[in-house]
Design a protein around this motif. Structure first.
Motif, PDB file in Angstrom:
ATOM      1  N   UNK A 150       6.219  10.942   3.891  1.00  0.00           N
ATOM      2  CA  UNK A 150       5.284  10.519   3.032  1.00  0.00           C
ATOM      3  C   UNK A 150       4.325   9.767   3.694  1.00  0.00           C
ATOM      4  N   UNK A 151       4.370   9.277   5.060  1.00  0.00           N
ATOM      5  CA  UNK A 151       3.535   8.566   5.995  1.00  0.00           C
ATOM      6  C   UNK A 151       4.114   7.264   6.515  1.00  0.00           C
ATOM      7  N   UNK A 152       3.495   6.474   7.093  1.00  0.00           N
ATOM      8  CA  UNK A 152       4.171   5.254   7.776  1.00  0.00           C
ATOM      9  C   UNK A 152       4.537   4.401   6.689  1.00  0.00           C
ATOM     10  N   UNK A 153       5.635   4.040   6.936  1.00  0.00           N
ATOM     11  CA  UNK A 153       6.552   3.134   5.980  1.00  0.00           C
ATOM     12  C   UNK A 153       7.130   1.973   6.547  1.00  0.00           C
ATOM     13  N   UNK A 154       7.047   0.681   5.813  1.00  0.00           N
ATOM     14  CA  UNK A 154       7.927  -0.438   6.283  1.00  0.00           C
ATOM     15  C   UNK A 154       9.127  -0.300   5.698  1.00  0.00           C
TER      16      UNK A 154
ATOM     17  N   UNK B 241       0.885   4.360  -0.383  1.00  0.00           N
ATOM     18  CA  UNK B 241       0.243   5.506  -1.181  1.00  0.00           C
ATOM     19  C   UNK B 241      -0.817   6.017  -0.765  1.00  0.00           C
ATOM     20  N   UNK B 242      -1.131   7.379  -0.982  1.00  0.00           N
ATOM     21  CA  UNK B 242      -2.415   8.117  -0.545  1.00  0.00           C
ATOM     22  C   UNK B 242      -3.506   7.353  -1.237  1.00  0.00           C
ATOM     23  N   UNK B 243      -4.648   7.376  -0.345  1.00  0.00           N
ATOM     24  CA  UNK B 243      -5.942   6.603  -1.118  1.00  0.00           C
ATOM     25  C   UNK B 243      -5.933   4.984  -0.842  1.00  0.00           C
ATOM     26  N   UNK B 244      -4.732   4.773  -0.213  1.00  0.00           N
ATOM     27  CA  UNK B 244      -4.520   3.219  -0.057  1.00  0.00           C
ATOM     28  C   UNK B 244      -4.728   2.410  -1.104  1.00  0.00           C
TER      29      UNK B 244
ATOM     30  N   UNK C  42      10.906  11.898   0.238  1.00  0.00           N
ATOM     31  CA  UNK C  42       9.616  11.640  -0.305  1.00  0.00           C
ATOM     32  C   UNK C  42       8.513  12.224   0.281  1.00  0.00           C
ATOM     33  N   UNK C  43       7.828  12.944  -0.818  1.00  0.00           N
ATOM     34  CA  UNK C  43       6.467  13.630  -0.148  1.00  0.00           C
ATOM     35  C   UNK C  43       5.392  13.388  -1.258  1.00  0.00           C
TER      36      UNK C  43
END
Length: 106
Positions: A52-56, A70-73, A103-104
Motif C-alpha cells: 500500500x506504500x510507505x508506512x510508519x 493514503x493515496x492522494x495524501x 493491505x492494497x
C-alpha cells in the motif's frame, strides 16, 4: 465469573482513519520523525514499504502500529495491533505483520 472470561484476548486490532485536507498528509519519513520524538525510547519507529506504500511502523514488546499513508495524501490509515499474551515477536505477531502487508489500495 469463569476463569476464561477474565483472561486477556490473545490479540486485537483497532482500525482508525485520520483524514487531512487533500495533499496535506506528511510523507511517511516526516511523520515517522514526529512519532519517534513523541514516543522517545518507549518504542521502535521505522518506515517500511508495504504494497500500500510507505508506512510508519511503531513497535513495542506487546503492540505494533502501522500508519499507512493514503493515496492522494488525504491522511493516514492506522492499524493498531495489541498482542498482550504473545508479544509482537511471535507467530501471532507474524500474522499481524501479514495482515498489514496484505493491505492494497484499489
Amino acid at each position: 465469573m469463569s476463569e476464561s472470561s477474565e483472561s486477556a484476548a490473545p490479540a486485537s486490532l483497532l482500525v482508525a482513519l485520520a483524514l487531512t485536507p487533500k495533499g496535506l498528509a506528511p510523507q511517511a519519513a516526516e511523520f515517522g520523525q514526529v512519532l519517534r520524538r513523541r514516543v522517545g525510547d518507549a518504542a521502535e519507529v521505522d518506515v517500511v514499504t508495504l504494497p500500500a506504500g510507505a508506512t510508519v511502523r511503531v513497535r513495542t514488546d506487546a503492540t505494533v502500529d502501522y500508519h499507512v499513508r493514503m493515496p492522494g495524501a488525504v491522511g493516514y490509515l492506522h492499524l493498531a495491533f495489541s498482542l498482550p499474551v504473545s508479544g509482537v515477536r511471535s507467530p501471532m505477531g507474524e500474522l499481524c505483520d501479514a495482515m498489514a502487508h496484505s493491505l492494497r489500495w484499489v
